[in-house]
Design a protein around this motif. Structure first.
Motif, PDB file in Angstrom:
ATOM      1  N   ARG A 109       0.651  -1.189  -0.099  1.00  0.00           N
ATOM      2  CA  ARG A 109      -0.125   0.046  -0.062  1.00  0.00           C
ATOM      3  C   ARG A 109       0.987   1.240  -0.018  1.00  0.00           C
ATOM      4  O   ARG A 109       0.446   2.399   0.398  1.00  0.00           O
ATOM      5  CB  ARG A 109      -0.953  -0.083   1.249  1.00  0.00           C
ATOM      6  CG  ARG A 109      -1.861  -0.989   1.170  1.00  0.00           C
ATOM      7  CD  ARG A 109      -3.108  -1.015   2.135  1.00  0.00           C
ATOM      8  NE  ARG A 109      -4.114  -2.087   2.200  1.00  0.00           N
ATOM      9  CZ  ARG A 109      -5.280  -1.929   2.798  1.00  0.00           C
ATOM     10  NH1 ARG A 109      -5.583  -0.817   3.149  1.00  0.00           N
ATOM     11  NH2 ARG A 109      -6.253  -2.767   2.655  1.00  0.00           N
ATOM     12  N   GLU A 110       2.213   1.222  -0.555  1.00  0.00           N
ATOM     13  CA  GLU A 110       2.991   2.370  -0.564  1.00  0.00           C
ATOM     14  C   GLU A 110       2.471   3.584  -1.057  1.00  0.00           C
ATOM     15  O   GLU A 110       2.565   4.762  -0.582  1.00  0.00           O
ATOM     16  CB  GLU A 110       4.216   1.695  -0.975  1.00  0.00           C
ATOM     17  CG  GLU A 110       5.392   2.853  -0.859  1.00  0.00           C
ATOM     18  CD  GLU A 110       6.099   2.495   0.415  1.00  0.00           C
ATOM     19  OE1 GLU A 110       6.405   3.623   1.130  1.00  0.00           O
ATOM     20  OE2 GLU A 110       6.686   1.493   0.618  1.00  0.00           O
ATOM     21  N   PHE A 111       1.741   3.319  -2.237  1.00  0.00           N
ATOM     22  CA  PHE A 111       1.190   4.548  -3.133  1.00  0.00           C
ATOM     23  C   PHE A 111      -0.220   4.998  -2.792  1.00  0.00           C
ATOM     24  O   PHE A 111      -0.878   5.971  -3.317  1.00  0.00           O
ATOM     25  CB  PHE A 111       1.314   4.112  -4.512  1.00  0.00           C
ATOM     26  CG  PHE A 111       2.801   4.073  -4.948  1.00  0.00           C
ATOM     27  CD1 PHE A 111       3.614   5.239  -5.349  1.00  0.00           C
ATOM     28  CD2 PHE A 111       3.519   2.887  -5.074  1.00  0.00           C
ATOM     29  CE1 PHE A 111       4.880   5.116  -5.754  1.00  0.00           C
ATOM     30  CE2 PHE A 111       4.671   2.793  -5.410  1.00  0.00           C
ATOM     31  CZ  PHE A 111       5.285   3.936  -5.640  1.00  0.00           C
ATOM     32  N   GLU A 112      -0.690   4.311  -1.765  1.00  0.00           N
ATOM     33  CA  GLU A 112      -2.248   4.355  -1.578  1.00  0.00           C
ATOM     34  C   GLU A 112      -2.582   5.948  -0.954  1.00  0.00           C
ATOM     35  O   GLU A 112      -3.396   6.776  -1.538  1.00  0.00           O
ATOM     36  CB  GLU A 112      -2.670   3.647  -0.209  1.00  0.00           C
ATOM     37  CG  GLU A 112      -4.240   3.404  -0.143  1.00  0.00           C
ATOM     38  CD  GLU A 112      -4.579   2.521   0.986  1.00  0.00           C
ATOM     39  OE1 GLU A 112      -5.803   1.789   0.750  1.00  0.00           O
ATOM     40  OE2 GLU A 112      -4.005   2.355   1.940  1.00  0.00           O
ATOM     41  N   GLN A 113      -1.643   6.469   0.012  1.00  0.00           N
ATOM     42  CA  GLN A 113      -1.933   7.682   0.214  1.00  0.00           C
ATOM     43  C   GLN A 113      -1.748   8.840  -0.558  1.00  0.00           C
ATOM     44  O   GLN A 113      -2.613   9.782  -0.979  1.00  0.00           O
ATOM     45  CB  GLN A 113      -1.150   8.034   1.667  1.00  0.00           C
ATOM     46  CG  GLN A 113      -1.374   9.423   2.207  1.00  0.00           C
ATOM     47  CD  GLN A 113      -0.503   9.553   3.264  1.00  0.00           C
ATOM     48  OE1 GLN A 113       0.652   9.111   3.537  1.00  0.00           O
ATOM     49  NE2 GLN A 113      -0.763  10.661   4.252  1.00  0.00           N
ATOM     50  N   ILE A 114      -0.649   8.710  -1.499  1.00  0.00           N
ATOM     51  CA  ILE A 114      -0.421   9.503  -2.705  1.00  0.00           C
ATOM     52  C   ILE A 114      -1.603   9.657  -3.587  1.00  0.00           C
ATOM     53  O   ILE A 114      -1.982  10.850  -4.120  1.00  0.00           O
ATOM     54  CB  ILE A 114       0.780   9.265  -3.241  1.00  0.00           C
ATOM     55  CG1 ILE A 114       1.942   9.267  -2.256  1.00  0.00           C
ATOM     56  CG2 ILE A 114       1.130  10.086  -4.622  1.00  0.00           C
ATOM     57  CD1 ILE A 114       3.142   8.886  -3.182  1.00  0.00           C
ATOM     58  N   LEU A 115      -2.124   8.461  -3.891  1.00  0.00           N
ATOM     59  CA  LEU A 115      -3.272   8.280  -4.783  1.00  0.00           C
ATOM     60  C   LEU A 115      -4.610   9.065  -4.260  1.00  0.00           C
ATOM     61  O   LEU A 115      -5.266   9.688  -4.934  1.00  0.00           O
ATOM     62  CB  LEU A 115      -3.585   6.814  -4.952  1.00  0.00           C
ATOM     63  CG  LEU A 115      -4.412   6.411  -6.432  1.00  0.00           C
ATOM     64  CD1 LEU A 115      -3.966   7.234  -7.657  1.00  0.00           C
ATOM     65  CD2 LEU A 115      -4.501   5.195  -6.684  1.00  0.00           C
ATOM     66  N   GLU A 116      -4.834   8.827  -3.031  1.00  0.00           N
ATOM     67  CA  GLU A 116      -5.958   9.460  -2.347  1.00  0.00           C
ATOM     68  C   GLU A 116      -5.695  10.801  -2.295  1.00  0.00           C
ATOM     69  O   GLU A 116      -6.832  11.741  -2.593  1.00  0.00           O
ATOM     70  CB  GLU A 116      -6.201   8.960  -0.854  1.00  0.00           C
ATOM     71  CG  GLU A 116      -6.416   7.360  -0.985  1.00  0.00           C
ATOM     72  CD  GLU A 116      -6.996   6.889   0.460  1.00  0.00           C
ATOM     73  OE1 GLU A 116      -6.976   7.693   1.254  1.00  0.00           O
ATOM     74  OE2 GLU A 116      -7.190   5.583   0.751  1.00  0.00           O
ATOM     75  N   LEU A 117      -4.735  11.496  -2.091  1.00  0.00           N
ATOM     76  CA  LEU A 117      -4.502  12.948  -1.904  1.00  0.00           C
ATOM     77  C   LEU A 117      -4.555  13.481  -3.569  1.00  0.00           C
ATOM     78  O   LEU A 117      -4.972  14.594  -3.583  1.00  0.00           O
ATOM     79  CB  LEU A 117      -3.018  13.277  -1.468  1.00  0.00           C
ATOM     80  CG  LEU A 117      -3.003  13.179  -0.054  1.00  0.00           C
ATOM     81  CD1 LEU A 117      -1.528  13.277   0.534  1.00  0.00           C
ATOM     82  CD2 LEU A 117      -3.874  13.911   0.935  1.00  0.00           C
ATOM     83  N   SER A 118      -4.135  12.580  -4.507  1.00  0.00           N
ATOM     84  CA  SER A 118      -3.909  13.122  -5.787  1.00  0.00           C
ATOM     85  C   SER A 118      -5.522  13.232  -6.227  1.00  0.00           C
ATOM     86  O   SER A 118      -5.917  14.145  -6.855  1.00  0.00           O
ATOM     87  CB  SER A 118      -3.270  12.323  -6.566  1.00  0.00           C
ATOM     88  OG  SER A 118      -2.010  12.148  -6.524  1.00  0.00           O
ATOM     89  N   GLN A 119      -6.364  12.153  -5.837  1.00  0.00           N
ATOM     90  CA  GLN A 119      -7.800  12.152  -6.324  1.00  0.00           C
ATOM     91  C   GLN A 119      -8.563  13.576  -5.606  1.00  0.00           C
ATOM     92  O   GLN A 119      -9.476  13.782  -6.441  1.00  0.00           O
ATOM     93  CB  GLN A 119      -8.175  10.869  -5.977  1.00  0.00           C
ATOM     94  CG  GLN A 119      -7.966   9.843  -6.733  1.00  0.00           C
ATOM     95  CD  GLN A 119      -8.682   8.534  -6.346  1.00  0.00           C
ATOM     96  OE1 GLN A 119      -8.316   7.968  -5.201  1.00  0.00           O
ATOM     97  NE2 GLN A 119      -9.596   8.148  -6.888  1.00  0.00           N
ATOM     98  N   LYS A 120      -8.221  13.658  -4.556  1.00  0.00           N
ATOM     99  CA  LYS A 120      -8.969  15.053  -3.898  1.00  0.00           C
ATOM    100  C   LYS A 120      -8.610  16.409  -4.584  1.00  0.00           C
ATOM    101  O   LYS A 120      -9.544  17.123  -4.372  1.00  0.00           O
ATOM    102  CB  LYS A 120      -8.451  14.947  -2.522  1.00  0.00           C
ATOM    103  CG  LYS A 120      -8.897  13.797  -1.662  1.00  0.00           C
ATOM    104  CD  LYS A 120      -8.400  13.951  -0.300  1.00  0.00           C
ATOM    105  CE  LYS A 120      -8.930  12.619   0.642  1.00  0.00           C
ATOM    106  NZ  LYS A 120      -8.394  12.862   2.141  1.00  0.00           N
ATOM    107  N   SER A 121      -7.635  16.553  -5.325  1.00  0.00           N
ATOM    108  CA  SER A 121      -7.036  17.655  -5.907  1.00  0.00           C
ATOM    109  C   SER A 121      -7.295  17.822  -7.211  1.00  0.00           C
ATOM    110  O   SER A 121      -7.270  19.060  -7.848  1.00  0.00           O
ATOM    111  CB  SER A 121      -5.793  18.020  -5.274  1.00  0.00           C
ATOM    112  OG  SER A 121      -4.765  17.231  -5.972  1.00  0.00           O
ATOM    113  N   THR A 122      -7.316  16.581  -7.989  1.00  0.00           N
ATOM    114  CA  THR A 122      -7.388  16.523  -9.514  1.00  0.00           C
ATOM    115  C   THR A 122      -8.168  15.805  -9.913  1.00  0.00           C
ATOM    116  O   THR A 122      -8.515  14.568  -9.590  1.00  0.00           O
ATOM    117  CB  THR A 122      -5.798  15.873  -9.981  1.00  0.00           C
ATOM    118  OG1 THR A 122      -4.624  16.563  -9.280  1.00  0.00           O
ATOM    119  CG2 THR A 122      -5.603  16.088 -11.353  1.00  0.00           C
TER     120      THR A 122
END
Length: 425
Positions: free
Chosen positions: A261-274
């Motif tokens: 789940r290394e990229f899970e947080q980055i992906l969730e943050l990216s979805q919130k802004s883009t």
């Protein structure tokens, strides 16, 4: 799908188009289901495989309404109760009143019934039941109902995630991913973020002629715990109007081994802004690639029309379908069609063998694609009239939901009343 409001003085071609929203992740909640039939229990349990339910704790029990009443006489209630009932229509409201007496006021209830009765539905909703689903139903119907109750409550829509992966090294998935992202950003005028997840060999920086000091490597590892939206925005580099990048370091001074789940947080943050997040996935197969594929909206396999690509694309397709049993199936793009003197498998035959929908085929054009790669430009910048540009646009329209109007159909909404309104004595 609907059009956003337009300025009266602007031409129709300048209209800004909305993009289909990505899946909303359901927060960490507990769900308990009380079923009368084994088929219903299996249906509810299959809903857990939906990526939106990845954080949900679900347990199933036997007994229906009576089982739920007996259970909660001595046990706390979860965030959501799913209860199946085959009682006669006139007896259901009274049974639910008995259940309400042993439930907390904050608990939500979804009733799974066998009677398709509008009057019953209205009465249940008036009494505070969150949703009434008529069986037989699909797992997706149940997940959508839960999403309406929890994920959509006061939450902004999150971006749509699209992953591109090669069937074989050199098939050109990165080139396709970057050009599709560019096409989407220019035609829909929506902010698009490209995540280059091939950390040792990624080419997003080269293809957009960017060499930013920071990138995706700075957002993982030791920095993941303190990563927030502000920090992520600082790590992004602007490649063009509406296009941002999180580039790969493309260095071999260290190895890049990641947890699932290394990229899970980055992906969730990216979805919130883009609104649109394009994942340029590496040609590899490990735990974090599998997990990422299972959690995003759309998957596109890019392959060349030869036998090795056919075998790998078939294996990828089967694995992705198994990982996402209730989600959209992977789609296929055939790249480098028509290389001189190379025997090829016909694209239609290739797609049939792989059992994937063929989104498009891109002709081999060494001069144009080579010039674009060497100049750090997109195909549309090098040759505006190249036929590949229309293929990229059509792929982009499909993966962002423009060609799938059924996905935009809204389910019955507005059912967000707390279950009955009685607190446990």
């Amino acid at each position: 799908m609907s059009l956003l409001s337009r300025d009266g003085g602007k031409a129709a071609e300048e209209t800004v188009l909305d993009v289909a929203a990505g899946a909303r992740l359901i927060p960490r909640i507990t769900i308990q289901a009380f079923c009368e039939h084994s088929q219903t229990a299996q249906l509810v349990e299959s809903a857990v495989h939906d990526r939106r339910m990845s954080k949900v704790a679900l347990t199933t029990h036997n007994g229906g309404l009576e089982g739920a009443i007996e259970t909660y006489r001595a046990n706390p209630t979860p965030n959501l109760i799913l209860v199946e009932t085959s009682l006669p229509t006139e007896e259901i409201p009274h049974a639910l009143e008995r259940l309400a007496e042993v439930c907390d006021a904050s608990t939500r209830l979804i009733v799974l019934g066998h009677v398709n009765d509008v009057l019953l539905y209205r009465e249940l909703i008036r009494s505070g039941v969150s949703e009434y689903i008529v069986l037989p139903a699909s797992a997706q119907t149940i997940v959508s109902a839960i999403t309406e109750l929890f994920a959509a409550e006061g939450a902004a829509p999150i971006g749509r995630t699209v992953g591109f992966i090669s069937a074989k090294g050199g098939s050109g998935s990165s080139t396709v991913a970057h050009n599709v992202a560019w096409a989407v950003s220019q035609h829909l005028r929506q902010d698009t973020l490209i995540l280059d997840l091939d950390l040792p060999f990624g080419t997003a920086g080269l293809n957009f002629n960017q060499d930013p000091p920071h990138g995706i490597a700075d957002a993982i590892g030791g920095n993941a715990q303190k990563m927030d939206q502000t920090m992520l925005d600082r790590l992004m580099s602007k490649a063009a109007n509406h296009v941002s990048l999180l580039t790969a370091p493309a260095m071999l001074d260290r190895t890049f081994d990641f947890e699932e789940r290394e990229f899970e947080q980055i992906l969730e943050l990216s979805q919130k802004s883009t609104p649109i997040v394009v994942l340029d996935l590496p040609h590899t197969w490990n735990a974090w690639v599998r997990y990422t594929i299972a959690t995003i909206d759309e998957i596109v396999i890019v392959a060349e029309p030869d036998l090795a690509n056919l075998r790998n694309a078939k294996n990828l397709s089967d694995a992705i379908k198994a990982l996402r049993p209730t989600e959209s199936e992977p789609m296929l793009v055939i790249n480098k069609v028509g290389i001189p003197r190379r025997p090829e498998i016909a694209p239609a035959e290739f797609a049939t063998s792989v059992e994937c929908r063929l989104l498009g085929q891109i002709a081999f054009d060494a001069a144009t694609f080579g010039t674009a790669a060497n100049n750090g430009q997109m195909i549309a910048e090098v040759s505006a009239n190249n036929k590949a540009n229309e293929v990229f646009r059509l792929i982009g329209m499909h993966v962002t939901g423009r060609n799938a109007p059924e996905r935009a159909a809204s389910s019955m909404g507005g059912l967000k009343l707390p279950f009955l309104k009685k607190k446990r004595a």
